[in-house]
Design a protein around this motif. Structure first.
Motif, short mmCIF file in Angstrom:
data_model
loop_
_atom_site.label_atom_id
_atom_site.label_comp_id
_atom_site.label_asym_id
_atom_site.label_seq_id
_atom_site.Cartn_x
_atom_site.Cartn_y
_atom_site.Cartn_z
N LEU A 1 13.12 16.49 -23.86
CA LEU A 1 14.75 17.00 -24.25
C LEU A 1 14.65 18.52 -24.55
CD1 LEU A 1 15.25 13.93 -27.39
CD2 LEU A 1 16.82 15.13 -25.26
N ALA A 2 13.86 19.50 -24.40
CA ALA A 2 13.65 20.77 -24.34
C ALA A 2 13.56 21.22 -23.27
CB ALA A 2 12.04 20.95 -25.10
N VAL A 3 13.19 20.24 -22.26
CA VAL A 3 13.04 20.96 -20.63
C VAL A 3 14.73 20.38 -20.29
CG1 VAL A 3 12.49 19.76 -18.50
CG2 VAL A 3 10.48 20.14 -20.54
N ALA A 4 15.23 19.41 -20.47
CA ALA A 4 16.76 19.50 -20.35
C ALA A 4 17.47 20.85 -20.36
CB ALA A 4 17.00 18.29 -21.31
N ASP A 5 16.99 21.09 -21.66
CA ASP A 5 17.43 22.75 -22.14
C ASP A 5 17.16 24.08 -21.25
OD1 ASP A 5 19.23 21.73 -24.18
OD2 ASP A 5 17.87 21.84 -25.51
#
Length: 186
Positions: free
Chosen positions: A135-139
């Motif tokens: 999820l952090a990578v998606a951001d």
């Protein structure tokens, strides 16, 4: 070999080579055999091929093994995502994760200049539990102007909540398919 065959072969190789050591998952042993490594990489590439990625990214450390190999298989480039203050020259985008399965938070960083506006990106890693890093990578990818269009992992243990917030998530196996801890080889 068709995509379906590659996924089935990768799945079989994971199930054959995965082990538990002292109660911990040992994904590193799966990469020791060239046959298993090649089959797992081909399976991961087949999972995301239809996403038509321009770039494959991987999170330190197992993502640094798998993602470049998947990128080569797909004929696209690779970009790394580093953890917690690693030396990384150039303009960065950073995100701090939610707590992972151990209760830890990590700061992830990627070089902004390795992404292009509107670029189609897939994330490749060995395991997804809480999804906090994905999820952090998606951001991060969105901050860099690109689009995360898929996630491929060796072992999928993602929660329903994480799955709902990520783009298409695919795994070669699920946690439930791995041999139980009681049958582990120590």
């Amino acid at each position: 070999m068709t995509n379906h065959d590659a996924v089935d072969r990768g799945r079989a190789l994971v199930l054959e080579h995965f082990r538990w050591i002292d109660g911990a998952a040992d994904t590193w042993s799966m990469f020791r055999s060239s046959e298993a490594l090649a089959g797992i990489v081909a399976g991961l590439a087949a999972l995301v091929e239809d996403d038509r990625p321009d770039l494959v990214i991987g999170i330190e450390s197992r993502g640094f093994v798998l993602a470049p190999a998947v990128a080569l298989t797909l004929g696209v480039g690779f970009a790394p995502v580093r953890k917690d203050g690693a030396l990384f020259p150039g303009p960065l985008v950073e995100r701090t994760t939610d707590r992972d399965y151990r209760g830890n938070r990590r700061t992830l960083s990627a070089r902004r200049d390795l992404f292009a506006l509107g670029q189609r990106v897939v994330l490749v890693d060995d395991w997804i539990e809480t999804g906090s890093q994905a999820l952090a990578v998606a951001d991060l990818v969105a901050d860099a102007g690109a689009d995360l269009v898929g996630v491929a992992v060796v072992v999928d243990e993602a929660s329903r909540a994480a799955r709902a917030r990520l783009p298409m998530l695919r795994g070669l196996v699920t946690m439930d398919e791995l041999s139980p801890l009681d049958g582990r080889d120590d």
